[in-house]
Design an enzyme around this catalytic site. Structure first.
Site, PDB file in Angstrom:
ATOM      1  N   ASN A 124       0.811  -1.221   0.000  1.00  0.00           N
ATOM      2  CA  ASN A 124       0.000   0.000   0.000  1.00  0.00           C
ATOM      3  C   ASN A 124       0.848   1.275   0.000  1.00  0.00           C
ATOM      4  O   ASN A 124       0.412   2.315   0.483  1.00  0.00           O
ATOM      5  CB  ASN A 124      -0.961   0.012   1.211  1.00  0.00           C
ATOM      6  CG  ASN A 124      -1.877  -1.187   1.230  1.00  0.00           C
ATOM      7  OD1 ASN A 124      -2.454  -1.545   0.203  1.00  0.00           O
ATOM      8  ND2 ASN A 124      -1.997  -1.833   2.383  1.00  0.00           N
ATOM      9  N   ARG A 125       2.055   1.160  -0.540  1.00  0.00           N
ATOM     10  CA  ARG A 125       3.001   2.286  -0.615  1.00  0.00           C
ATOM     11  C   ARG A 125       3.457   2.777   0.760  1.00  0.00           C
ATOM     12  O   ARG A 125       3.971   3.890   0.890  1.00  0.00           O
ATOM     13  CB  ARG A 125       2.401   3.471  -1.409  1.00  0.00           C
ATOM     14  CG  ARG A 125       2.080   3.141  -2.865  1.00  0.00           C
ATOM     15  CD  ARG A 125       3.340   2.731  -3.621  1.00  0.00           C
ATOM     16  NE  ARG A 125       3.113   2.561  -5.029  1.00  0.00           N
ATOM     17  CZ  ARG A 125       2.809   1.381  -5.614  1.00  0.00           C
ATOM     18  NH1 ARG A 125       2.690   0.292  -4.849  1.00  0.00           N
ATOM     19  NH2 ARG A 125       2.638   1.301  -6.898  1.00  0.00           N
ATOM     20  N   LEU A 126       3.266   1.948   1.778  1.00  0.00           N
ATOM     21  CA  LEU A 126       3.758   2.290   3.116  1.00  0.00           C
ATOM     22  C   LEU A 126       5.139   1.677   3.301  1.00  0.00           C
ATOM     23  O   LEU A 126       5.339   0.716   4.052  1.00  0.00           O
ATOM     24  CB  LEU A 126       2.767   1.808   4.181  1.00  0.00           C
ATOM     25  CG  LEU A 126       1.378   2.450   4.091  1.00  0.00           C
ATOM     26  CD1 LEU A 126       0.435   1.847   5.125  1.00  0.00           C
ATOM     27  CD2 LEU A 126       1.472   3.964   4.262  1.00  0.00           C
TER      28      LEU A 126
END
Length: 211
Positions: free
Chosen positions: A189-191
């Site tokens: 999640n692009r984290l």
């Protein structure tokens, strides 16, 4: 060309503060060993960013040839564009793009020439054809054709056909003295996980950064 829909998830590994080495060089060596073991192409390739006297940034890929607690070493022609940039502004950045590992490493620091003895030792270890190529190429200078380049190479091959090829006085190494590292590990999640090491006198301060 549609580019905005090209994406993927990063799902390999996370990175925690507890898993990090206290010394960024040891952390880098750990990741480098894992990258080499993964058999990805050109694990030692790194992007070198410099800035010229007029403030124009420039980047190119060079190969890491030596690493120890003193810094990161690569070799080049001392009349090249990168060398001229370094002469005007020794501050540089390195970037290791280990995409297949979902990892990146950034290094900030400054460049200084290595002693001639180190350049000579490395030059002597290179294949003879690579030694001749160093003599033949006036790196970054304009040339008329590839045929001209090959003629220069053949000329050097004839010139040094007897004995060892000497170290050119215009060729040698730079050592990047690091004062900051950043280790990036892809996350879902692009984290992503990002950790910065900043040199503070004789110690390194470690900070987690937002992705």
């Amino acid at each position: 060309m549609e580019l905005e829909d090209i994406r993927r998830e990063y799902l390999k590994d996370g990175l925690t503060r507890e898993s990090l080495e206290s010394d960024p060089f040891k952390q880098f060596e750990k990741w480098m060993q894992q990258t080499i073991a993964s058999k990805i192409p050109d694990p030692t390739a790194m992007t070198l960013a410099t800035v010229d006297a007029e403030g124009q940034p420039s980047q190119r890929i060079v190969l890491l040839k030596h690493l120890d607690e003193r810094g990161f070493v690569f070799y080049t022609n001392y009349s090249s564009n990168k060398a001229q940039d370094i002469a005007a502004n020794s501050k540089v950045s390195l970037h290791f793009p280990w995409h297949m590992m979902e990892r990146q490493v950034k290094v900030l620091g400054y460049a200084q020439k290595v002693p001639v003895s180190e350049s000579l030792q490395y030059f002597a270890s290179r294949p003879r054809d690579s030694q001749l190529a160093a003599w033949a190429s006036q790196q970054s200078h304009k040339i008329s054709s590839r045929q001209f380049l090959m003629s220069q190479y053949l000329s050097m091959k004839e010139k040094f056909k007897q004995g060892d090829v000497p170290l050119p006085d215009f060729w040698g190494g730079y050592r990047i003295i690091a004062n900051q590292f950043e280790f990036w590990q892809g996350g879902s999640n692009r984290l992503h996980d990002r950790f910065s090491y900043v040199r503070q006198e004789q110690q390194w301060s470690i900070t987690r950064l937002a992705p």
